[in-house]
Design a protein around this motif. Structure first.
Motif, PDB file in Angstrom:
ATOM      1  N   SER A 128     -11.791  30.267-104.060  1.00 17.13           N
ATOM      2  CA  SER A 128     -11.166  29.801-105.270  1.00 17.13           C
ATOM      3  C   SER A 128     -11.199  28.196-105.097  1.00 17.13           C
ATOM      4  CB  SER A 128      -9.778  30.313-105.528  1.00 17.13           C
ATOM      5  OG  SER A 128      -9.058  29.691-106.434  1.00 17.13           O
ATOM      6  N   SER A 143     -23.217  32.210-110.735  1.00 17.34           N
ATOM      7  CA  SER A 143     -22.484  31.166-111.862  1.00 17.34           C
ATOM      8  C   SER A 143     -21.182  31.986-112.222  1.00 17.34           C
ATOM      9  CB  SER A 143     -23.315  31.238-113.079  1.00 17.34           C
ATOM     10  OG  SER A 143     -22.778  30.317-114.172  1.00 17.34           O
ATOM     11  N   GLU A 144     -21.207  33.595-112.588  1.00 13.83           N
ATOM     12  CA  GLU A 144     -20.171  34.171-113.200  1.00 13.83           C
ATOM     13  C   GLU A 144     -19.222  34.292-111.936  1.00 13.83           C
ATOM     14  OE1 GLU A 144     -17.762  35.911-115.512  1.00 13.83           O
ATOM     15  OE2 GLU A 144     -19.931  35.177-116.233  1.00 13.83           O
ATOM     16  N   LYS A 145     -19.338  34.478-110.734  1.00 16.39           N
ATOM     17  CA  LYS A 145     -18.448  34.339-109.770  1.00 16.39           C
ATOM     18  C   LYS A 145     -17.554  33.270-109.585  1.00 16.39           C
ATOM     19  CE  LYS A 145     -16.555  36.218-105.861  1.00 16.39           C
ATOM     20  NZ  LYS A 145     -15.679  37.295-105.599  1.00 16.39           N
ATOM     21  N   LYS A 200     -17.414  30.863-111.795  1.00 15.16           N
ATOM     22  CA  LYS A 200     -16.611  30.614-113.005  1.00 15.16           C
ATOM     23  C   LYS A 200     -15.337  31.153-112.746  1.00 15.16           C
ATOM     24  CE  LYS A 200     -19.374  30.252-116.421  1.00 15.16           C
ATOM     25  NZ  LYS A 200     -20.073  30.582-117.486  1.00 15.16           N
ATOM     26  N   SER A 201     -15.385  32.409-112.337  1.00  9.66           N
ATOM     27  CA  SER A 201     -14.055  33.272-112.160  1.00  9.66           C
ATOM     28  C   SER A 201     -13.285  32.624-111.295  1.00  9.66           C
ATOM     29  CB  SER A 201     -14.468  34.758-111.915  1.00  9.66           C
ATOM     30  OG  SER A 201     -14.815  34.988-110.466  1.00  9.66           O
ATOM     31  N   LEU A 202     -13.543  32.140-110.209  1.00 12.07           N
ATOM     32  CA  LEU A 202     -12.759  31.550-109.340  1.00 12.07           C
ATOM     33  C   LEU A 202     -12.448  29.704-109.137  1.00 12.07           C
ATOM     34  CD1 LEU A 202     -14.263  33.439-106.086  1.00 12.07           C
ATOM     35  CD2 LEU A 202     -12.014  33.563-107.324  1.00 12.07           C
ATOM     36  N   LYS A 203     -12.907  29.307-110.577  1.00 17.12           N
ATOM     37  CA  LYS A 203     -12.943  27.871-111.051  1.00 17.12           C
ATOM     38  C   LYS A 203     -13.638  27.105-109.790  1.00 17.12           C
ATOM     39  CE  LYS A 203      -8.830  28.274-113.838  1.00 17.12           C
ATOM     40  NZ  LYS A 203      -8.826  29.510-114.076  1.00 17.12           N
TER      41      LYS A 203
END
Length: 430
Positions: free
Chosen positions: A193, A211-213, A215-218
Motif C-alpha cells: 500500500s 497495474s490493477e494490483k 491501483k487497488s493499493l494506491k
C-alpha cells in the motif's frame, strides 16, 4: 550447538529436504521471535522472472558511487554461499554465518514443534538476512531479491521504500501458474500500500494484473516505455551504449559492460529507481553516480566472457526467456562466429521451449548433465533436439578442457543452462 562454518552450511542445506512451502506464517513467527528485525531494514524489494540479480547489481553500484553502504540479498550463489548476504558486494564472513545460524537454529527447532511446521532452507536464509541487516549490521539501504514468485515468498514480510518488478515470463509454472496473468499475480504480490512500483513488464496481460494490483493499493507505477524510455541503443564490442529519458531527467550516452538488450532494460530500471530515491526520498545521488555505477556493474555467470583465446562465454539462461535473451545477444554481438553450445538444465524446466532456439544459432550442440538432484540426463535433452550435429557427453569437464585447447578465431564456445551448472563450470574455468 553449531560451532563451525561447515556445520552451519550442512544444517542450512539439510533443510532442502523440506522443499518449498508457500505462505508467510512461518516467517512471521520467526520475525516475531527475533523482535521484528524486518521493520528496521530500509529495503528495496526486487521481483520478476529474469534480471533481478543484474538490476540489483546496477542499483547497488549507483548507490555505492553516491557514498551509501548497501546490503544485498540474492540467490542463487555462484562462487560461495556467503555471497547471498553481502555488504557493498562483499560476502559476509564465515564467522558471521555461524553466529546467524546459532541465533536461528533454536527458533527453527521450536517452530518445527508447532502446527506451522519446520521452516524451509530459503525461509531460514531469509530470516538470517533480515536479522543481520535489522539487528547486527544496519545498512543505509538493503536490496532484497525475491526468491520464488513474490506473494508468498519469504522476503515478502518487508515493507520497502520501493518495489521493482523486472519482467514477467514463464518459469516455475508448477508453483506460480501456467499463464502470464497467474505468474504476474504472484509477482505483483510484493506490491504494498502506497509503495511505488517500477517495472519493465511489457506483455499486456501481465501489465494489466500489475497495474490493477497497484491501483487497488494506491501504489504509483513507473513502467518502462510508458513513464521512462530507452531512446537510443547500440551494441558495441565492450557492452551496450544507450540513452534514457525519465520523468525527472535525461541521460544521454549511458554505457554498460554487461551484454544484451535485456541488460539495457535492467540498467534502465536501476536508473529509474535511483531517480525516484533522489527525488522522493532525498537520497544524495548525482548524475555522475548513475553513469559511474551502471558502467562498473557486473553480474558473474551472465553472458560472462571467461576466455578470449579461445572465446568462451558462460551464461545462466535457465528458462525460456533467458534463452531468448541469450540467443539475441549472441546474434547481435557475434553474428559471424561458429557457435558450439554445451547445455545442461534441470528436468523441471520448459526444455522444449529452451532447446530449439539454442539449436538455431549452434554449429554444434552438446548436451550434458551435472551432479544435482533435479538435473536432466544428456539423453533427455538430446531427444528434444533435431540438430544434425548434436551430441551427448557425461564428461562436461573433459569437453571444456578439450575446447580450451582450440585456437580457431571463428569459434565461440557457449556454455549455458542451469545456474547451478554454470557455477560448477565457472569454478573449473576460473
Amino acid at each position: 550447538m553449531i560451532r563451525t562454518y561447515k556445520e552451519a552450511l550442512e544444517w542450512i542445506h539439510g533443510r532442502l529436504r523440506l522443499g518449498i512451502k508457500p505462505g508467510l506464517q512461518r516467517m512471521e513467527w520467526l520475525m516475531d521471535k527475533l523482535g521484528h528485525p524486518e521493520r528496521l531494514v530500509r529495503a528495496i524489494h526486487v521481483a520478476g522472472t529474469n534480471g533481478k540479480g543484474s538490476t540489483v547489481s546496477y542499483l547497488r553500484h549507483i548507490l555505492q558511487a553516491a557514498g551509501y553502504s548497501v546490503g544485498t540479498f540474492t540467490s542463487p550463489y555462484v562462487e560461495q554461499f556467503n555471497e547471498r548476504i553481502s555488504v557493498n558486494g562483499n560476502p559476509i564472513r564465515d564467522k558471521e554465518i555461524v553466529e546467524l545460524v546459532q541465533v536461528i537454529q533454536p527458533l527453527a527447532e521450536e517452530l518445527e514443534k508447532t502446527e506451522l511446521g519446520a521452516p524451509t532452507e530459503f525461509e531460514v536464509i531469509t530470516a538470517m538476512m533480515l536479522y543481520y541487516f535489522g539487528k547486527k549490521n544496519i545498512q543505509d539501504v538493503v536490496l532484497i531479491e525475491a526468491g520464488l514468485g513474490g506473494r508468498f515468498d519469504s522476503t515478502n514480510v518487508i515493507y520497502p521504500l520501493l518495489s521493482i518488478i523486472t519482467n514477467i515470463s514463464y518459469d516455475h509454472m508448477n508453483f506460480l501458474g501456467e499463464t502470464l496473468e497467474k505468474i504476474a499475480f504472484e509477482k505483483a504480490g510484493i506490491i504494498k500500500s502506497g509503495v511505488p512500483v517500477i517495472t519493465a513488464a511489457n506483455q499486456p496481460e501481465a501489465w494489466a494484473v500489475i497495474s490493477e494490483k497497484a491501483k487497488s493499493l494506491k501504489a504509483k507505477t513507473y513502467r518502462l516505455e510508458e513513464d521512462f524510455f530507452i531512446v537510443h541503443h547500440e551494441s558495441t564490442e565492450d557492452g551496450e551504449h544507450f540513452s534514457m529519458e525519465t520523468i525527472f531527467s535525461q541521460y544521454p550516452d549511458l554505457k554498460i559492460t554487461m551484454f544484451g538488450e535485456h541488460q539495457v532494460q535492467n540498467a534502465a530500471l536501476a536508473v529509474m529507481a535511483a531517480e525516484y530515491l533522489r527525488m522522493c526520498y532525498s537520497f544524495l545521488i548525482e548524475k555522475e553516480h548513475i553513469y559511474e555505477g551502471i558502467e562498473k556493474a557486473k553480474w558473474i555467470g551472465r553472458f560472462e566472457r571467461v576466455s578470449n583465446k579461445p572465446l568462451i562465454i558462460i551464461d545462466g539462461a535457465h528458462n525460456a526467456a533467458g534463452i531468448h535473451s541469450l540467443v539475441n545477444t549472441v546474434r547481435s554481438h557475434y553474428p559471424n562466429k561458429d557457435v558450439h553450445v554445451l547445455f545442461a538444465a534441470l528436468a523441471d524446466k520448459p526444455l522444449e521451449q529452451m532447446i530449439p532456439p539454442l539449436a538455431e544459432i549452434a554449429k554444434t550442440i552438446t548436451f550434458t548433465s551435472f551432479d544435482f538432484p533435479r538435473a536432466a540426463s544428456p539423453e533427455q535433452l538430446a531427444a528434444l533436439c533435431n540438430h544434425p550435429h548434436k551430441a551427448t557427453t557425461d564428461d562436461w569437464k573433459g569437453w571444456v578442457k578439450e575446447k580450451k585447447k582450440q585456437k580457431r578465431s571463428d569459434d565461440l564456445f557457449l556454455i549455458t543452462g542451469s545456474l547451478y551448472f554454470i557455477a560448477e563450470v565457472r569454478k573449473l574455468l576460473m
